[in-house]
Write a protein that holds these residues in place. Structure first.
Motif, PDB file in Angstrom:
ATOM      1  N   PHE A 299      77.044  27.477  51.485  1.00  0.00           N
ATOM      2  CA  PHE A 299      76.493  27.548  50.390  1.00  0.00           C
ATOM      3  C   PHE A 299      75.176  28.188  50.265  1.00  0.00           C
ATOM      4  N   PHE A 300      74.580  28.181  48.955  1.00  0.00           N
ATOM      5  CA  PHE A 300      73.454  29.144  48.655  1.00  0.00           C
ATOM      6  C   PHE A 300      72.444  29.018  49.577  1.00  0.00           C
ATOM      7  N   GLY A 301      72.022  27.730  50.114  1.00  0.00           N
ATOM      8  CA  GLY A 301      71.012  27.553  50.783  1.00  0.00           C
ATOM      9  C   GLY A 301      71.214  28.202  52.159  1.00  0.00           C
ATOM     10  N   TYR A 302      72.621  28.023  52.613  1.00  0.00           N
ATOM     11  CA  TYR A 302      73.025  28.781  53.985  1.00  0.00           C
ATOM     12  C   TYR A 302      72.676  30.172  53.915  1.00  0.00           C
ATOM     13  N   TYR A 303      73.030  30.804  52.846  1.00  0.00           N
ATOM     14  CA  TYR A 303      72.873  32.324  52.798  1.00  0.00           C
ATOM     15  C   TYR A 303      71.419  32.804  52.688  1.00  0.00           C
ATOM     16  N   PHE A 304      70.601  31.829  52.141  1.00  0.00           N
ATOM     17  CA  PHE A 304      69.046  32.100  51.911  1.00  0.00           C
ATOM     18  C   PHE A 304      68.514  31.884  53.178  1.00  0.00           C
ATOM     19  N   PHE A 305      68.884  30.817  53.962  1.00  0.00           N
ATOM     20  CA  PHE A 305      68.086  30.423  55.474  1.00  0.00           C
ATOM     21  C   PHE A 305      68.507  31.684  56.352  1.00  0.00           C
ATOM     22  N   ASN A 306      69.827  32.075  56.196  1.00  0.00           N
ATOM     23  CA  ASN A 306      70.236  33.155  57.264  1.00  0.00           C
ATOM     24  C   ASN A 306      69.584  34.352  56.949  1.00  0.00           C
ATOM     25  N   ALA A 307      69.437  34.834  55.695  1.00  0.00           N
ATOM     26  CA  ALA A 307      68.735  36.156  55.210  1.00  0.00           C
ATOM     27  C   ALA A 307      67.329  36.126  55.812  1.00  0.00           C
ATOM     28  N   LEU A 308      66.569  34.959  55.570  1.00  0.00           N
ATOM     29  CA  LEU A 308      65.095  34.835  56.342  1.00  0.00           C
ATOM     30  C   LEU A 308      65.339  34.829  57.714  1.00  0.00           C
ATOM     31  N   LEU A 309      66.140  34.494  58.411  1.00  0.00           N
ATOM     32  CA  LEU A 309      66.087  34.495  59.848  1.00  0.00           C
ATOM     33  C   LEU A 309      66.526  36.036  60.334  1.00  0.00           C
ATOM     34  N   MET A 310      67.164  36.606  59.508  1.00  0.00           N
ATOM     35  CA  MET A 310      67.554  37.890  59.878  1.00  0.00           C
ATOM     36  C   MET A 310      66.317  38.950  59.701  1.00  0.00           C
ATOM     37  N   MET A 311      65.675  38.611  58.524  1.00  0.00           N
ATOM     38  CA  MET A 311      64.405  39.385  58.487  1.00  0.00           C
ATOM     39  C   MET A 311      63.444  39.249  59.529  1.00  0.00           C
ATOM     40  N   LEU A 312      63.578  38.222  59.768  1.00  0.00           N
ATOM     41  CA  LEU A 312      62.432  37.677  61.159  1.00  0.00           C
ATOM     42  C   LEU A 312      63.125  38.424  62.077  1.00  0.00           C
ATOM     43  N   GLN A 313      64.449  38.559  62.504  1.00  0.00           N
ATOM     44  CA  GLN A 313      64.874  39.343  63.681  1.00  0.00           C
ATOM     45  C   GLN A 313      64.736  40.745  63.563  1.00  0.00           C
ATOM     46  N   LEU A 314      64.642  41.302  62.408  1.00  0.00           N
ATOM     47  CA  LEU A 314      64.419  42.843  62.203  1.00  0.00           C
ATOM     48  C   LEU A 314      63.079  42.960  62.569  1.00  0.00           C
ATOM     49  N   LEU A 315      61.992  42.070  62.399  1.00  0.00           N
ATOM     50  CA  LEU A 315      60.697  42.300  62.797  1.00  0.00           C
ATOM     51  C   LEU A 315      60.506  42.457  64.139  1.00  0.00           C
ATOM     52  N   HIS A 316      61.357  41.536  64.691  1.00  0.00           N
ATOM     53  CA  HIS A 316      61.393  41.293  66.323  1.00  0.00           C
ATOM     54  C   HIS A 316      61.777  42.632  66.835  1.00  0.00           C
ATOM     55  N   VAL A 317      62.592  43.278  66.379  1.00  0.00           N
ATOM     56  CA  VAL A 317      63.187  44.635  66.803  1.00  0.00           C
ATOM     57  C   VAL A 317      62.105  45.686  66.651  1.00  0.00           C
ATOM     58  N   PHE A 318      61.423  45.543  65.547  1.00  0.00           N
ATOM     59  CA  PHE A 318      60.290  46.509  65.212  1.00  0.00           C
ATOM     60  C   PHE A 318      59.322  46.305  66.211  1.00  0.00           C
ATOM     61  N   TRP A 319      58.763  44.794  66.526  1.00  0.00           N
ATOM     62  CA  TRP A 319      57.805  45.148  67.497  1.00  0.00           C
ATOM     63  C   TRP A 319      58.052  45.507  68.847  1.00  0.00           C
ATOM     64  N   SER A 320      59.535  45.317  69.172  1.00  0.00           N
ATOM     65  CA  SER A 320      60.063  45.308  70.599  1.00  0.00           C
ATOM     66  C   SER A 320      59.739  46.836  70.692  1.00  0.00           C
ATOM     67  N   GLY A 321      60.153  47.692  69.649  1.00  0.00           N
ATOM     68  CA  GLY A 321      59.986  49.020  69.811  1.00  0.00           C
ATOM     69  C   GLY A 321      58.518  49.382  70.034  1.00  0.00           C
ATOM     70  N   LEU A 322      57.614  48.882  69.640  1.00  0.00           N
ATOM     71  CA  LEU A 322      56.222  49.021  69.997  1.00  0.00           C
ATOM     72  C   LEU A 322      55.907  48.849  71.508  1.00  0.00           C
ATOM     73  N   ILE A 323      56.547  47.449  71.707  1.00  0.00           N
ATOM     74  CA  ILE A 323      56.170  47.164  73.100  1.00  0.00           C
ATOM     75  C   ILE A 323      56.785  48.035  74.113  1.00  0.00           C
ATOM     76  N   LEU A 324      57.813  48.523  73.778  1.00  0.00           N
ATOM     77  CA  LEU A 324      58.701  49.594  74.940  1.00  0.00           C
ATOM     78  C   LEU A 324      57.909  50.817  75.087  1.00  0.00           C
ATOM     79  N   ARG A 325      57.189  51.127  73.907  1.00  0.00           N
ATOM     80  CA  ARG A 325      56.404  52.315  73.901  1.00  0.00           C
ATOM     81  C   ARG A 325      55.139  52.096  74.760  1.00  0.00           C
ATOM     82  N   MET A 326      54.610  50.993  74.474  1.00  0.00           N
ATOM     83  CA  MET A 326      53.505  50.687  75.498  1.00  0.00           C
ATOM     84  C   MET A 326      53.845  50.475  77.120  1.00  0.00           C
ATOM     85  N   LEU A 327      55.052  49.829  77.090  1.00  0.00           N
ATOM     86  CA  LEU A 327      55.645  49.818  78.779  1.00  0.00           C
ATOM     87  C   LEU A 327      55.791  51.180  79.080  1.00  0.00           C
TER      88      LEU A 327
END
Length: 387
Positions: A299-327
């Motif tokens: 249903f619509f709420g299912y797609y909306f909720f998962n889209a927000l979670l995926m945006m959060l995961q993309l931010l995780h990947v972005f910050w993971s790249g920064l942490i890898l550079r620091m490592l």
């Protein structure tokens, strides 16, 4: 009109599984459910947290930083120059070469002197170590308390150890008072972070921080309103698991306790990668994408909720790249260097360069008030730099 808009916005078919209505979530027989209006309590709580932060930083964080030996580097103020100051405030802190040349012409300075003025002016605006320490210590205190509190709230809940149980009898899941207060505190804190973000230390991931806070606030608000408290609580706890480690690492860095900083940075990196790149996609995203619609249908709420979670995961990947550079820098140099999200204080010219510049100024024969640099002279003769 407002009532019509409200009815349209909260249609059953948008936010709840098929064949389910909001009537199912009305309080009855002493059983309480989550309601969107409950979150209005976040407004006064947000203001309280902002006031607590100001009080903490002034009367606890700052004296603590002094007691632990943090000394702010003295920054020599630049010589007042209205023309350069106007450009700095209105057109940019880092002018291009042709802009520098034009400004040097207008002020009767050399190109090098103009560059040094802007460099000093940028350094003048950079926050002191004590300010950074106060910000990190406040966030450390909150994240640690939130993690411990959230763990105590969820420790005896079945869905903490088996995320698929988040969907048992959904959405008919009563609200527990402890879960409500923890949720409300998290929402208020992230709103307070968004309010104070313009006044905090500016970092290179400022835009990503704004996106993260907006996504988090929207996720908390939506998950509470749609009674997705179980899966929402797992997302909150997963993020709180390593946030306090990062703030502790920053505090040790500002205190120049390098060994502790290195140890906490390695621990933080391992916890971050495991929680954000392993647990989050394999446990959280998997159960929200697949197990949440077993026997229900999307249903619509299912797609909306998962889209927000995926945006959060993309931010995780972005910050993971920064942490890898620091490592990588850590492995190469044997200790953690600066946070690559932070601006580095720009040093002025060395003594040798300064002496050479003074000698150059003595040898110059340009007329008073005229252009002194080669680039400025080109501009004065009508030759502009390529735009």
């Amino acid at each position: 009109m407002l009532s019509t808009l409200n009815e349209w916005l909260w249609q059953d078919r948008l936010w709840l599984p098929p064949n389910t209505s909001w009537a199912l979530l009305e309080d009855r027989n002493g059983v309480v459910y989550a309601h969107p209006r409950d979150l209005l309590a976040a407004i006064p709580l947000t203001l309280t947290l902002v006031a607590m932060r100001v009080t903490f930083e002034r009367f606890v964080g700052l004296p603590l930083s002094r007691w632990l030996g943090i000394q702010d580097r003295s920054q020599r103020p630049v010589v007042p120059n209205p023309t350069l100051e106007k450009h700095f405030l209105t057109q940019g802190r880092r002018p291009l070469e042709h802009q520098l040349a034009l400004l040097a012409t207008q002020c009767g300075l050399t190109l090098r002197q103009t560059q040094r003025w802007f460099r000093g002016r940028r350094n003048q605006d950079r926050p002191h170590l004590s300010k950074k320490f106060c910000e990190a210590s406040w966030r450390f205190l909150f994240y640690l308390c939130s993690f411990v509190g959230g763990l105590s709230v969820l420790y005896h809940e079945s869905w903490l150890w088996k995320p698929s149980m988040c969907w048992d009898n959904y959405p008919d899941q009563p609200l527990k008072p402890t879960l409500y207060w923890w949720y409300l505190l998290e929402l208020s804190f992230y709103i307070s972070l968004l309010i104070t973000l313009p006044f905090d230390t500016k970092r290179k991931d400022f835009k990503e921080q704004v996106v993260h806070h907006f996504v988090t606030i929207t996720l908390i608000t939506f998950s509470y309103s749609a009674n997705l408290l179980r899966i929402g609580s797992l997302v909150l706890l997963l993020h709180d698991t390593c946030d306090y480690l990062l703030e502790a690492c920053k505090m040790f860095k500002y205190l120049r306790w390098q060994r502790l900083c290195d140890v906490f940075f390695l621990i933080f990196s391992c916890v971050f990668f495991y929680t954000r790149l392993v647990l989050f996609p394999t446990q959280i995203l998997y159960t929200t994408y697949y197990e949440s619609i077993i026997g229900r249908g999307p249903f619509f709420g299912y797609y909306f909720f998962n889209a927000l979670l995926m945006m959060l995961q993309l931010l995780h990947v972005f910050w993971s790249g920064l942490i890898l550079r620091m490592l990588c820098n850590f492995m190469a140099k044997g200790q953690m260097e600066k946070d690559i999200r932070s601006d580095v204080e720009e040093s002025d010219l060395s003594e040798e360069e300064a002496a050479r510049e003074r000698q150059q100024l003595r040898n110059e024969s340009a007329p008073a008030g005229g252009p002194r640099s080669r680039a400025a002279r080109r501009l004065a003769n009508g030759h502009t730099a390529a735009m």
